[in-house]
Enzyme design. Structure first.
Site, PDB file in Angstrom:
ATOM      1  N   TRP A 151       0.869  -1.181   0.000  1.00  0.00           N
ATOM      2  CA  TRP A 151       0.000   0.000   0.000  1.00  0.00           C
ATOM      3  C   TRP A 151       0.902   1.226   0.000  1.00  0.00           C
ATOM      4  O   TRP A 151       1.807   1.325   0.834  1.00  0.00           O
ATOM      5  CB  TRP A 151      -0.924   0.054   1.220  1.00  0.00           C
ATOM      6  CG  TRP A 151      -1.628   1.371   1.278  1.00  0.00           C
ATOM      7  CD1 TRP A 151      -2.630   1.793   0.454  1.00  0.00           C
ATOM      8  CD2 TRP A 151      -1.328   2.482   2.137  1.00  0.00           C
ATOM      9  NE1 TRP A 151      -2.981   3.091   0.758  1.00  0.00           N
ATOM     10  CE2 TRP A 151      -2.202   3.529   1.784  1.00  0.00           C
ATOM     11  CE3 TRP A 151      -0.410   2.681   3.178  1.00  0.00           C
ATOM     12  CZ2 TRP A 151      -2.187   4.765   2.424  1.00  0.00           C
ATOM     13  CZ3 TRP A 151      -0.385   3.917   3.810  1.00  0.00           C
ATOM     14  CH2 TRP A 151      -1.272   4.944   3.446  1.00  0.00           C
TER      15      TRP A 151
ATOM     16  N   GLU B 121      -2.953  -2.928  -2.599  1.00  0.00           N
ATOM     17  CA  GLU B 121      -4.103  -2.353  -1.879  1.00  0.00           C
ATOM     18  C   GLU B 121      -4.465  -0.974  -2.423  1.00  0.00           C
ATOM     19  O   GLU B 121      -3.654  -0.058  -2.411  1.00  0.00           O
ATOM     20  CB  GLU B 121      -3.773  -2.252  -0.384  1.00  0.00           C
ATOM     21  CG  GLU B 121      -4.890  -1.634   0.447  1.00  0.00           C
ATOM     22  CD  GLU B 121      -4.565  -1.588   1.937  1.00  0.00           C
ATOM     23  OE1 GLU B 121      -3.443  -1.972   2.329  1.00  0.00           O
ATOM     24  OE2 GLU B 121      -5.449  -1.164   2.712  1.00  0.00           O
TER      25      GLU B 121
ATOM     26  N   LYS C 200      -7.042   2.554  -2.662  1.00  0.00           N
ATOM     27  CA  LYS C 200      -7.659   3.479  -1.704  1.00  0.00           C
ATOM     28  C   LYS C 200      -8.382   4.580  -2.462  1.00  0.00           C
ATOM     29  O   LYS C 200      -7.998   4.929  -3.582  1.00  0.00           O
ATOM     30  CB  LYS C 200      -6.572   4.082  -0.801  1.00  0.00           C
ATOM     31  CG  LYS C 200      -7.108   4.858   0.374  1.00  0.00           C
ATOM     32  CD  LYS C 200      -6.031   5.038   1.440  1.00  0.00           C
ATOM     33  CE  LYS C 200      -6.581   5.846   2.603  1.00  0.00           C
ATOM     34  NZ  LYS C 200      -5.674   5.864   3.733  1.00  0.00           N
TER      35      LYS C 200
ATOM     36  N   ASP D 244      -9.688  -3.083   1.243  1.00  0.00           N
ATOM     37  CA  ASP D 244      -9.790  -2.548   2.603  1.00  0.00           C
ATOM     38  C   ASP D 244     -11.172  -1.918   2.722  1.00  0.00           C
ATOM     39  O   ASP D 244     -11.549  -1.074   1.907  1.00  0.00           O
ATOM     40  CB  ASP D 244      -8.678  -1.512   2.837  1.00  0.00           C
ATOM     41  CG  ASP D 244      -8.685  -0.950   4.250  1.00  0.00           C
ATOM     42  OD1 ASP D 244      -9.753  -0.500   4.702  1.00  0.00           O
ATOM     43  OD2 ASP D 244      -7.626  -0.926   4.897  1.00  0.00           O
TER      44      ASP D 244
ATOM     45  N   HIS E 236     -11.672   1.842   2.350  1.00  0.00           N
ATOM     46  CA  HIS E 236     -11.054   2.509   1.210  1.00  0.00           C
ATOM     47  C   HIS E 236     -11.997   2.745   0.031  1.00  0.00           C
ATOM     48  O   HIS E 236     -11.574   2.818  -1.111  1.00  0.00           O
ATOM     49  CB  HIS E 236      -9.837   1.720   0.737  1.00  0.00           C
ATOM     50  CG  HIS E 236      -8.691   1.808   1.683  1.00  0.00           C
ATOM     51  ND1 HIS E 236      -7.415   1.393   1.386  1.00  0.00           N
ATOM     52  CD2 HIS E 236      -8.620   2.294   2.952  1.00  0.00           C
ATOM     53  CE1 HIS E 236      -6.626   1.595   2.410  1.00  0.00           C
ATOM     54  NE2 HIS E 236      -7.333   2.134   3.382  1.00  0.00           N
TER      55      HIS E 236
ATOM     56  N   HIS F 221      -8.711  -6.335   4.101  1.00  0.00           N
ATOM     57  CA  HIS F 221      -8.401  -5.568   5.297  1.00  0.00           C
ATOM     58  C   HIS F 221      -9.750  -5.210   5.893  1.00  0.00           C
ATOM     59  O   HIS F 221     -10.405  -4.270   5.443  1.00  0.00           O
ATOM     60  CB  HIS F 221      -7.610  -4.290   4.962  1.00  0.00           C
ATOM     61  CG  HIS F 221      -6.138  -4.511   4.937  1.00  0.00           C
ATOM     62  ND1 HIS F 221      -5.225  -3.479   4.812  1.00  0.00           N
ATOM     63  CD2 HIS F 221      -5.397  -5.643   5.042  1.00  0.00           C
ATOM     64  CE1 HIS F 221      -3.992  -3.984   4.841  1.00  0.00           C
ATOM     65  NE2 HIS F 221      -4.074  -5.290   4.969  1.00  0.00           N
TER      66      HIS F 221
ATOM     67  N   ASP G 162     -11.803   7.051   6.211  1.00  0.00           N
ATOM     68  CA  ASP G 162     -11.043   5.825   6.486  1.00  0.00           C
ATOM     69  C   ASP G 162     -10.485   5.881   7.910  1.00  0.00           C
ATOM     70  O   ASP G 162      -9.280   5.927   8.127  1.00  0.00           O
ATOM     71  CB  ASP G 162      -9.904   5.739   5.447  1.00  0.00           C
ATOM     72  CG  ASP G 162      -9.014   4.528   5.653  1.00  0.00           C
ATOM     73  OD1 ASP G 162      -9.530   3.468   6.000  1.00  0.00           O
ATOM     74  OD2 ASP G 162      -7.790   4.655   5.443  1.00  0.00           O
TER      75      ASP G 162
ATOM     76  N   ASP H  83     -10.623   3.755  10.430  1.00  0.00           N
ATOM     77  CA  ASP H  83     -10.045   2.541  11.009  1.00  0.00           C
ATOM     78  C   ASP H  83     -10.466   2.281  12.448  1.00  0.00           C
ATOM     79  O   ASP H  83      -9.635   2.012  13.312  1.00  0.00           O
ATOM     80  CB  ASP H  83      -8.509   2.567  10.891  1.00  0.00           C
ATOM     81  CG  ASP H  83      -8.053   2.491   9.441  1.00  0.00           C
ATOM     82  OD1 ASP H  83      -8.115   1.420   8.857  1.00  0.00           O
ATOM     83  OD2 ASP H  83      -7.645   3.543   8.898  1.00  0.00           O
TER      84      ASP H  83
ATOM     85  N   ASP I 266      -7.534  -4.432   9.757  1.00  0.00           N
ATOM     86  CA  ASP I 266      -6.804  -3.165   9.673  1.00  0.00           C
ATOM     87  C   ASP I 266      -7.585  -2.072  10.399  1.00  0.00           C
ATOM     88  O   ASP I 266      -8.463  -1.440   9.821  1.00  0.00           O
ATOM     89  CB  ASP I 266      -6.579  -2.779   8.199  1.00  0.00           C
ATOM     90  CG  ASP I 266      -5.665  -1.570   8.064  1.00  0.00           C
ATOM     91  OD1 ASP I 266      -5.148  -1.094   9.090  1.00  0.00           O
ATOM     92  OD2 ASP I 266      -5.481  -1.094   6.925  1.00  0.00           O
TER      93      ASP I 266
HETATM   94  C1  RNT Z   1      -3.876   2.668   4.798  1.00  0.00           C
HETATM   95  C2  RNT Z   1      -4.013   1.223   4.489  1.00  0.00           C
HETATM   96  C3  RNT Z   1      -2.912   0.347   5.007  1.00  0.00           C
HETATM   97  C4  RNT Z   1      -2.472   0.697   6.398  1.00  0.00           C
HETATM   98  C5  RNT Z   1      -1.485  -0.267   6.971  1.00  0.00           C
HETATM   99  C6  RNT Z   1      -0.850   0.258   8.202  1.00  0.00           C
HETATM  100  O1  RNT Z   1      -4.989   3.381   4.459  1.00  0.00           O
HETATM  101  O2  RNT Z   1      -5.245   0.744   4.929  1.00  0.00           O
HETATM  102  O3  RNT Z   1      -3.290  -0.971   4.899  1.00  0.00           O
HETATM  103  O4  RNT Z   1      -3.557   0.809   7.257  1.00  0.00           O
HETATM  104  O5  RNT Z   1      -0.585  -0.618   6.005  1.00  0.00           O
HETATM  105 ZN    ZN Z   2      -5.538  -1.370   4.796  1.00  0.00          ZN
END
Ligand code: RNT
Ligand code: ZN
Length: 415
Positions: free
Chosen positions: A182, A223, A225, A256, A259, A283, A291, A293, A323
């Site tokens: 990523w 990955e 986003k 993810d 994302h 993720h 995003d 998390d 994640d």
């Molecule tokens: C960031 C991505 C990525 C990170 C990690 C720490 O937006 O989701 O995966 O969260 O690599």
């Molecule tokens: Zn991620």
């Protein structure tokens, strides 16, 4: 929870044609890749301090953040001890464990060897990630797509080394290590040459991934986003970019859940991309307006994701990673709650009368499909979960809560 209530639940599910024993056996075989970075707010153990950067951010100052690899491992051991089953650890390159001070383009397997020995002792598989953020050469929020070839080359070298390290980890542990790429690359304001940036990213990835590795040891993932803080206008590695890249280059695609546009249903994407891909990496995360998390809940999004994995028969070609990073609460509780929620969602999906539901849909009997999906919500899945935890000797309910609080207090003096 007494034995009797499981027996009752088992009989109730049997009436629906669902075998609770088979569901538990399947769940026990699904490893969840738990992310190391919830344990220390994405700081890592390099000879530097600082914020995560790259459009991601852990917020909060709850005491107890792990400050060293030993503290992180102790916290992980505690967390895995409260999670039923055997799982994996997802490490980032910034979590090196060494007295040496290698820059990102100097990392080697030896800087991670203690993690591998520990994982072997614990019976854990390892996954890995090159770290393309929280570094002076990423301050422009451009890495592999930077216009400066010197900066691109620095990050390409980092990525190559991460792949070598991941492959060695997979070989050592006898289980393929997913190496997930990523990059934060993007623009705060509207760029005028998106094509050039995407071409640079593609070329850098091509160079980075050129060396072949045995898939029994290492699997590449990419990955995408939608946007991050500071890169609101354009993300170079967008979903379309990486979907195409993964298909062309036969890498895993990492989806993810934070994302995408907040109203998009990420679970819906699984069956769509699976038609063109070999394997998928997830993720599992919880965005809140962005995003953000947050720790994953047992909510509709997670249940839908788990149901798609089961109903579309994708469990065997999906690697489930988590994640999220919340620094306002106990780091260990966050891991335990989130990982168990993923497992609970999978169990609920495995306990669905799938054949019955699919046949109602094929017959266009949407009334019956709706009746069934809603009635199923009242079935005693929690008794099966409790039985599963019992068989794996992990606590539930108040006992779990007490164990988590006690551990959190024990690490509260860390500064
Ligand atoms: C960031 C991505 C990525 C990170 C990690 C720490 O937006 O989701 O995966 O969260 O690599
Ligand atoms: Zn991620």
């Amino acid at each position: 929870m007494t034995k009797q209530s499981y027996d009752t639940a088992r009989a109730i599910f049997a009436e629906w044609g669902v075998d609770t024993e088979a569901a538990m056996a399947r769940l026990a075989g699904i490893p969840i890749s738990m992310h190391c970075w919830q344990g220390d707010d994405v700081v890592g153990f390099e000879a530097k301090t600082g914020a995560s950067g790259g459009g991601i951010q852990a917020t909060g100052n709850h005491p107890g953040r792990a400050r060293t690899p030993d503290e992180l491992r102790a916290d992980l051991e505690f967390a895995y001890g409260q999670i039923p089953g055997t799982h994996r650890l997802n490490l980032h390159a910034m979590y090196m464990d060494t007295d040496a001070t290698p820059d990102r383009d100097e990392i080697e397997y030896t800087h991670f060897a203690t993690w591998v020995e520990w994982a072997r002792d614990q019976g854990l598989g390892l996954d890995f990630n090159p770290t393309f953020f929280a570094h002076p050469k990423a301050d422009d929020n451009l890495t592999l797509s930077h216009p400066d070839a010197g900066i691109r080359d620095f990050w390409i070298e980092h990525g190559k080394r991460a792949r070598d390290i991941a492959a060695r980890m997979g070989a050592e542990l006898g289980s393929p290590c997913v190496n997930n790429i990523w990059v934060p690359d993007g623009y705060k304001d509207i760029p005028v040459d998106r094509m050039a940036a995407r071409q640079r990213l593609e070329t850098s990835l091509d160079v980075m991934l050129a060396d072949a590795h045995d898939p029994a040891h290492m699997l590449d993932a990419v990955e995408s986003k939608l946007f991050g803080i500071g890169v609101e206008a354009c993300t170079v590695g967008s979903h379309e970019f990486y979907l195409g890249y993964a298909i062309r280059n036969q890498t895993l695609l990492c989806l993810d859940m934070g994302h995408f546009h907040p109203t998009e249903n990420v679970a819906d994407k699984l069956s769509a991309v699976a038609l063109s891909l070999g394997e998928i990496l997830l993720h599992v995360s919880r965005p809140m307006r962005w995003d953000s998390d947050h720790v994953i809940l047992l909510n509709d999004d997670i249940l839908a994701m788990a149901q798609e994995l089961v109903f579309a028969d994708l469990l065997d070609r999906t690697r489930i990673g988590l994640d999220f990073f919340d620094a306002t609460i106990s780091r260990t509780a966050a891991w335990v709650i989130g990982t168990r929620n993923m497992q609970k969602a999978l169990l609920r999906a495995l306990l669905m009368p799938m054949a019955e539901l699919k046949s109602a849909e094929t017959a266009l009997d949407y009334s019956r499909r709706l009746i069934l999906t809603e009635e199923v919500k009242d079935l005693p899945a929690s008794a099966v979960w409790q039985e599963f935890c019992d068989r794996h000797s992990v606590p539930i309910g108040i006992d779990l809560s007490n164990v988590l609080s006690k551990y959190d207090l024990s690490v509260g003096s860390r500064l």
